[in-house]
Write an enzyme that holds these catalytic residues in place. Structure first.
Site, mmCIF file in Angstrom:
data_model
loop_
_atom_site.group_PDB
_atom_site.id
_atom_site.type_symbol
_atom_site.label_atom_id
_atom_site.label_comp_id
_atom_site.label_asym_id
_atom_site.label_seq_id
_atom_site.Cartn_x
_atom_site.Cartn_y
_atom_site.Cartn_z
ATOM 1 N N HIS A 1 0.813 -1.209 0.000
ATOM 2 C CA HIS A 1 0.000 0.000 0.000
ATOM 3 C C HIS A 1 0.841 1.251 0.000
ATOM 4 C CE1 HIS A 1 -3.633 -2.401 0.612
ATOM 5 N NE2 HIS A 1 -4.104 -1.422 -0.119
ATOM 6 N N GLU A 29 6.209 6.639 -48.836
ATOM 7 C CA GLU A 29 7.565 6.788 -48.309
ATOM 8 C C GLU A 29 8.622 6.599 -49.385
ATOM 9 O OE1 GLU A 29 8.293 4.044 -45.101
ATOM 10 O OE2 GLU A 29 7.296 2.399 -46.111
ATOM 11 N N ASP A 65 11.664 7.398 -44.408
ATOM 12 C CA ASP A 65 12.148 6.806 -45.657
ATOM 13 C C ASP A 65 12.003 7.774 -46.823
ATOM 14 O OD1 ASP A 65 13.255 4.263 -45.143
ATOM 15 O OD2 ASP A 65 11.258 3.540 -44.587
ATOM 16 N N CYS A 83 3.196 9.843 -40.576
ATOM 17 C CA CYS A 83 3.586 9.042 -39.408
ATOM 18 C C CYS A 83 5.099 8.974 -39.218
ATOM 19 C CB CYS A 83 2.979 7.651 -39.461
ATOM 20 S SG CYS A 83 3.597 6.677 -40.833
#
Ligand code: PEP
Ligand code: MG
Length: 544
Positions: free
Chosen positions: A188, A431, A455, A502
């Site tokens: 706890h 990409e 890329d 992305c």
């Protein structure tokens, strides 16, 4: 400087002076008594006082850590009333004619040992609770005051262990962090520290306890469980930066939680997160991302010593979809090769691996691997809102082959009576410069584009992303890259597809406005950048 490592139970960084927590544990003596009834009366008084004290602690805990966490102090009150516990104390007083303190101490030892020997981690951790209530009783019987810390300023509290009631009783205004040599993350104390939003590390070990001194300078990193005692200047600077970044992040989270990602002029933008393993969904939700814009499925292959089966993959995808509870999850199909090598694929050594046999090229030439993944993805699709994305696309025929394989898989599942969602979105990564340039041809074939700027930058600028020696030539804001993104956005929208980014560039907030002006609909970034990007979106005004 000396570094120690324990288990971080609340992620935050604290820097400051150490204050050793001095337990005023009573030395319990075994004293022969003649008046048993008087001893029992003393015990009853001490117990009544303990109940009042626990009521006060409960009220304090209720305010600071909420009802669910404060409940432990109600349990402590119940433990004080437990028949077995009380019978044991009374029996020892009566049968041995000894003082109540001694009877409580022996009972505490017996009960704590019994809990500690239990298999269940939760029950094991209750040993600390029984010691906590027993120490309170002994303190009350011997008229000792509460435990104390030496310092009045805000300090890092270091102790062997802290009982739950000690943790809550500490004045929060004076605590920078907790560090304990012992304890479990189920205790706890750990739960309370977590809920008090105080950086905390437990289980650092006896060496730490023996060496640490009052007044030592220390850095406590609750994320990693590291403690640096008397840190050097370089470490101090690095962790001050980490502390600042974390505080900014937490501040932003408080400010942005639950708010929509709209520009000042009202355009809604999706800010999603990129992940590389199913375990990261917690981070995604913690940072309040709207969905997952890129789930690099390679991890399943990299972590395995053989091809992951359809079932293994299905379980992993289902888990992510379920954890995201209806929010968009875009899973990218296998992108192995180049910098990501997996032994059991037996890929040949290549002169130019980045330009070689990787990603969709492997999938299309070894369709059994691809089909296994597609089946797992479609099967998982009924558990959430799935999008499937294909990497390294360069041509229309390539995409035709992919889409035909997808439809074959759907037909197969249908004939087998296996359910899949009818609304799975299919998209491709932009990409390669080729994909961007023919994006007008590709857009009508898919639901969405997602620009992989990592890329796209390497292929557009002819700069190997793995080569640190050419970093000065990697201009991520190069006009050629921005024009390719703009062209892709225009073509996507003209053909009814949406477009996101992305790659790492999505997190570059100096470009957020540029991207939004191009019409980018979604930005997907590492979980830790989500809030920063959401903030940038909400500050952008496209009407000017
Ligand atoms: C990219 O290329 O920008 C991308 C997101 O994919 P990865 O970094 O996994 O190659
Ligand atoms: Mg890529």
């Amino acid at each position: 400087m000396k570094k120690y490592v324990g288990k971080g139970v609340y992620g935050a960084v604290a820097i400051g002076k150490v204050s050793l927590y001095k337990k005023q544990e009573a030395v319990v003596k075994r004293i022969h008594i003649t008046d048993v009834e008087n001893e029992k009366a003393r015990l009853a008084q001490a117990k009544a006082l303990a109940v009042r004290q626990l009521e006060e602690i409960y009220d304090k805990a209720l305010k600071e850590v909420g009802e669910a966490n404060a409940a432990i102090f109600e349990i402590h009150q119940m433990m004080l009333d437990d028949d077995d516990y009380n019978d044991s104390i009374h029996n020892i007083i009566e049968s041995q004619s000894v003082n109540a303190e001694y009877a409580v101490a022996v009972t505490a030892d017996n009960f704590a040992e019994m809990f500690a020997a239990m298999e269940d981690a939760y029950m094991k951790a209750r040993a600390a609770d029984v010691r906590d209530i027993s120490n309170r009783l002994i303190g009350n019987l011997s008229g000792q005051s509460a435990n104390a810390c030496a310092s009045d300023e805000k300090t890092i509290i270091c102790a062997g262990d802290l009982a739950p009631s000690e943790t809550v009783s500490l004045d929060k205004k004076k605590v920078l962090a907790f560090v304990t040599a012992h304890g479990s993350s189920n205790s706890h104390t750990a739960i309370l520290a977590r809920n008090m939003n105080i950086p905390a590390i437990i289980g650092v070990g006896d060496e730490f306890l023996n060496e640490i001194k009052d007044g030592d300078e220390a850095i406590v990193d609750g994320f990693t469980g590291e403690i640096f005692v008397n840190p050097d200047a370089e470490t101090l600077t690095a962790w001050r930066e980490k502390q600042l970044a974390d505080e900014e992040q937490k501040h932003l989270l408080l400010e942005l939680k639950g708010k929509e990602n709209v520009t000042l002029d009202g355009k809604k933008i999706n800010v999603y997160a990129n992940i590389g393993s199913a375990a990261q969904t917690g981070e995604v939700l913690l940072n309040d991302a709207g969905g997952i814009g890129l789930f690099r499925s390679e991890f399943l292959y990299l972590e395995n010593s053989d091809y992951p089966t359809e079932e293994q993959q299905f379980i992993a995808y289902k888990k992510v979809l379920e954890s995201m509870a209806g929010k968009k999850v875009i899973i990218r199909t296998l992108d192995i090769g180049a910098d990501k090598q997996v032994d059991y694929f037996h890929l040949k050594k290549e002169e130019n691996p980045a330009l070689g046999y990787r990603a969709i090229r492997i999938c299309l030439t070894r369709p059994e691997i691809f089909k296994t993944q597609l089946r797992a993805l479609y099967r998982a699709s009924v558990f959430g809102n799935l999008g499937i994305m294909f990497p390294m696309i360069t041509s229309v025929p390539e995409l035709e082959r992919i889409l035909s394989l997808c439809s074959k898989v759907r037909l197969e599942l249908k004939s087998e009576g296996i359910a899949f969602s009818a609304s799975v979105e299919l998209g491709i990564m932009i990409e390669t410069p080729a994909a961007a340039i023919i994006s007008d041809k590709l857009a009508p074939m898919v639901d969405f584009f997602s620009v992989g700027t990592n890329d796209l930058t390497q292929y557009t600028l002819a700069c190997d992303r793995q080569n640190p020696d050419i970093e000065e030539f990697v201009d991520t804001h190069h006009e050629a890259i921005l024009r390719l993104i703009e062209m892709s956005a225009k073509n996507a929208h003209e053909h009814g597809a949406w477009i996101g980014i992305c790659g790492e560039l999505a997190a570059d907030t100096t470009l957020t406005e540029t991207f939004l002006r191009m019409g980018i609909d979604e930005l997907s970034v590492s979980p830790s950048f989500v809030l920063k990007v959401r903030d940038a979106v909400r500050r952008t005004d496209l009407s000017k």
